[in-house]
Design an enzyme around this catalytic site. Structure first.
Site, PDB file in Angstrom:
ATOM      1  N   ASP A  68       0.866  -1.170   0.000  1.00  0.00           N
ATOM      2  CA  ASP A  68       0.000   0.000   0.000  1.00  0.00           C
ATOM      3  C   ASP A  68       0.903   1.220   0.000  1.00  0.00           C
ATOM      4  OD1 ASP A  68      -1.714   2.098   0.465  1.00  0.00           O
ATOM      5  OD2 ASP A  68      -2.596   1.279   2.303  1.00  0.00           O
TER       6      ASP A  68
ATOM      7  N   SER B 116      -1.106  13.542 -14.740  1.00  0.00           N
ATOM      8  CA  SER B 116      -2.394  13.682 -15.410  1.00  0.00           C
ATOM      9  C   SER B 116      -2.467  15.069 -16.034  1.00  0.00           C
ATOM     10  CB  SER B 116      -3.541  13.505 -14.408  1.00  0.00           C
ATOM     11  OG  SER B 116      -4.783  13.882 -14.979  1.00  0.00           O
TER      12      SER B 116
ATOM     13  N   TYR C 297      -8.369  15.727  -6.339  1.00  0.00           N
ATOM     14  CA  TYR C 297      -7.535  15.024  -7.321  1.00  0.00           C
ATOM     15  C   TYR C 297      -6.653  15.984  -8.127  1.00  0.00           C
ATOM     16  CZ  TYR C 297      -6.225  11.988 -11.233  1.00  0.00           C
ATOM     17  OH  TYR C 297      -5.521  11.306 -12.195  1.00  0.00           O
TER      18      TYR C 297
ATOM     19  N   LYS D 278      -2.451  16.227  -8.253  1.00  0.00           N
ATOM     20  CA  LYS D 278      -1.653  16.081  -9.469  1.00  0.00           C
ATOM     21  C   LYS D 278      -0.830  17.335  -9.770  1.00  0.00           C
ATOM     22  CE  LYS D 278      -2.571  11.835 -10.507  1.00  0.00           C
ATOM     23  NZ  LYS D 278      -1.484  10.823 -10.477  1.00  0.00           N
TER      24      LYS D 278
END
Length: 251
Positions: free
Chosen positions: A65, A147, A164, A168
């Protein structure tokens, strides 16, 4: 890929999608690959089945993890003991949660995103660096799957990407910080941020993207081929940022 033949690559988030595609591509291009993911059984089945029979022995799976620092240290210690270190790291593991920044009782979702998408890259890159600087000529390559959301904030009606894009954007900044730190450490290790547009993976599953048939999307194999392209650059060439989009993407 001649310089990477029989070299060791570590791929995080390797149980599906982009990570699984990268594992397959690197193994079939002559590398020894260690996949790291929380879903160990799924990773073994998904990746092993995709690799041609005569190269399956070059794929190894380890449960990890990346959002947990101790789990990362355990994984890299195992890699060091079994293979003597690593040469390439593909930081691919990432999550996006369906929530909003303003929603109540979503602390777990927001922390999970930051811990995986940002700190997971820190933990893995730090451990990889310790190994790479003692390997051969001290060269290596760290590729971070970023991304387009790390450069612009996509507007998708009815969908909030919440924390998110900030996670990024942190990766975009981290890539430059790592580049500078690697220079200061007098290494030949490269670092690359690879930023795909929309990709058909579990990450997009369940979002509005999945239900708009005309939405242009990349496949995991497209990102894997971009990784291959970055790795094949000469030792003196570093691709700092590579953005790839499906033709027709509006973002």
């Amino acid at each position: 890929m001649e310089r990477w033949q029989n070299k060791v690559a570590v791929v995080t988030g390797a149980s599906s999608g982009i990570g699984a595609a990268i594992c397959k591509t690197l193994v079939e291009n002559g590398m020894i690959v260690v996949g790291l993911a929380r879903r160990l059984v799924k990773m073994k089945i998904t990746v092993s089945k995709s690799i041609c029979q005569d190269r399956q022995h070059n794929f190894h799976a380890f449960k990890c993890d990346v959002s947990n620092e101790d789990s990362v240290k355990e994984a890299f210690a195992w890699i060091e003991e079994k293979f003597g270190g690593i040469d390439v790291l593909i930081n691919n593991a990432g999550v996006v949660k369906q929530t909003t920044i303003l929603a109540e009782k979503n602390s777990e979702e927001l922390l999970s995103t930051i811990n995986t998408n940002v700190l997971g890259v820190v933990w893995c890159t730090r451990e990889a660096f310790r190994s790479m600087r003692h390997r051969g000529d001290g060269s290596g390559h760290v590729i971070i799957i970023n991304s387009v959301a790390g450069h612009v904030i996509p507007h998708i009606p009815g969908l909030s990407l919440n924390i998110y894009p900030p996670s990024k954007h942190a990766i975009t900044a981290m890539t430059e910080v790592l580049r500078q730190e690697l220079i200061n450490e007098n290494t030949k290790i490269k670092v690359t941020s690879l930023s795909p547009g929309a990709v058909r993976t579990e990450l997009s599953s369940g979002t509005e993207l999945e239900f708009v048939p005309e939405t242009p999307m990349l496949e995991g194999e497209d990102v894997a081929n971009a990784v291959l392209f970055c790795l094949q650059t000469p030792p003196h060439v570093q691709i700092h940022e590579l953005i790839i989009k499906p033709v027709g993407e509006m973002v």
